[in-house]
Design a protein around this motif. Sequence first.
Motif, PDB file in Angstrom:
ATOM      1  N   ASP A 157      -4.223   3.550 -10.545  1.00  0.00           N
ATOM      2  CA  ASP A 157      -3.852   2.314 -10.346  1.00  0.00           C
ATOM      3  C   ASP A 157      -3.960   2.041  -8.562  1.00  0.00           C
ATOM      4  O   ASP A 157      -3.405   2.955  -8.080  1.00  0.00           O
ATOM      5  N   THR A 158      -4.668   1.105  -8.416  1.00  0.00           N
ATOM      6  CA  THR A 158      -4.776   0.848  -6.810  1.00  0.00           C
ATOM      7  C   THR A 158      -3.390   0.628  -6.314  1.00  0.00           C
ATOM      8  O   THR A 158      -3.035   0.788  -5.093  1.00  0.00           O
ATOM      9  N   ARG A 159      -2.244   0.369  -7.097  1.00  0.00           N
ATOM     10  CA  ARG A 159      -1.051   0.064  -6.345  1.00  0.00           C
ATOM     11  C   ARG A 159      -0.311   1.158  -5.942  1.00  0.00           C
ATOM     12  O   ARG A 159       0.620   1.309  -5.376  1.00  0.00           O
ATOM     13  N   SER A 162       0.189   2.125  -2.180  1.00  0.00           N
ATOM     14  CA  SER A 162       1.092   1.185  -1.464  1.00  0.00           C
ATOM     15  C   SER A 162       2.358   1.360  -1.993  1.00  0.00           C
ATOM     16  O   SER A 162       3.240   1.382  -0.967  1.00  0.00           O
TER      17      SER A 162
END
Length: 542
Positions: A157-159, A162
């Motif tokens: 997941d690209t999250r 972050s």
Amino acid sequence: MANEFYQLLELSPQATPSEIKRNYCRLIRKYSPEKDPERFKLIREAYETLSDSKAKENYDSLQRHGEQISKLVDEAQEKMSEEEWEAAIPLLKKVLVLLPGQNAARNQLGICFARIEDWDNALKVYRKLTKDASDVPLYWLNYGAMFKEYAGSLEDDTRRSSLYQQAREQFKKAIDLEPYNSEPYLEISRTYTDEGEYTKALSWAERAIGADGKTDIQDFETLFYICVIHLRSGEFKKIQSVAERLISLLPKDDEDARKYVAARFYNFGIEIAQIGFANSNIILLDAARLFFKVAKTFDPNDEDIKQLKGRLDNLIQAYELFDSFKEDSQLSDGFYRLAAFSLSNALNHKIDDEDEVFDDILNEIFSVQPTVIISSVRRIKSFYFPIYQLNDSLFDKIQKVAQECLSKNQNQSQEKKGCFLTTACVSYAGLPDDCFELQILRDFRDNYLALKPEGQALIHQYYVEAPIIVDFINSDQQREFILEGVLETVRECVDYICCQRPNDALTSYMKMYQRLRFKYYRQYFNQVQKASSATLETYEGF
């Protein structure tokens, strides 16, 4: 249960900070993460609360409130201890309705949300906590843990990146408040490990060790985690250097501490080995071996550690020798397959139609002469001992069967005919009449040379001439030197036979034999000629 944290740490509510720390250190040795992970978590949570003055004050305040609050708190903590997180949530919410300022209860509520992976509510709880009690390091630490666990729950997941970054920001707030506390440094290290940034992970782990200005046994968890980083990064060999650092920290007379460290490395090695065997992964098994090696360093007398380390040592060495083994031309057909079969079994690798494959391997092995089989097993024992140890009883059984076949063949051959030259040199060397060299050459004579068109003639010639040559050798002043040369040639021939090069063996033996024949048989004929002349002269005198 009132004062549960104090009871977990086996303390009274009047305990001093030093008493809290001392009991905590004692209890985490007794209830390590490997031995009792749930108890360890509870003890850790209790310590984190009671070791922080503000958190402890809130906790104590909560304990002193009325019967209804106490009952709700007891019920919530009981549900949490049973991991019934969803059942604990409404109870804690009721506590906060009655006492909105009870941050200890709010902290527990955030933990419950995290356990059921309700990340939005968990983060909401800690946003409020860190706003209302921004001077409490524990809440910043837990706030960061929420982001970290949230990121860890996501796959591809690209999250994630972050969330890990936000986790680190909260951990750094905890560091600002308590720069001497190693835990937030270590948590930052864990975020980098999860992202595969091992250099940064190691850097923050080292900062955790130096956070309190000294390096001692309290830094064990961090040093152990550095081993985990080396494991994850594939730099297994560096684990031993960490072990040496640990050795320097341990009091020499603290046997319990040494056993505790050994148990941690042993238990973690077991976990790695189980995964390695389940996936037939030699790299993980090599890593597990290193953890057992470290465990043995701290507790050298533990039989379980020694046994498992020994098993993995042999398995890894066998694996490393395998490429050389399969290229060895001096091993007969079938043994490469047998080694692969044994290695697969040792790695718990499933083999389709295992029984048929095994029978086919044995048929291939026994398709050659017994001498070749015996030589191959002996070579495996001498040069590939770890492979032999994978299934030593099977290799021994194969050698025994081949030996029985060889003896049977020899008994059926011409029993009265000896290998005169060979017998003379092995006797000189102190070897018995049934030594390996004689068995090989007799089998070569009966099962190879005798079957060749010119073989019978050569054997007949040898039995006429060899006894005479041996007599001359025995009377020669250079007897020992000559027999040493014969023995050297005999061993060369045996090597050729065992490597399935019978023509080279015959050529080598005949060259040696012709040299001796030229020297000694000519002497014999000269003696015969002289004796005949003397007889003739005597006859003529009559």
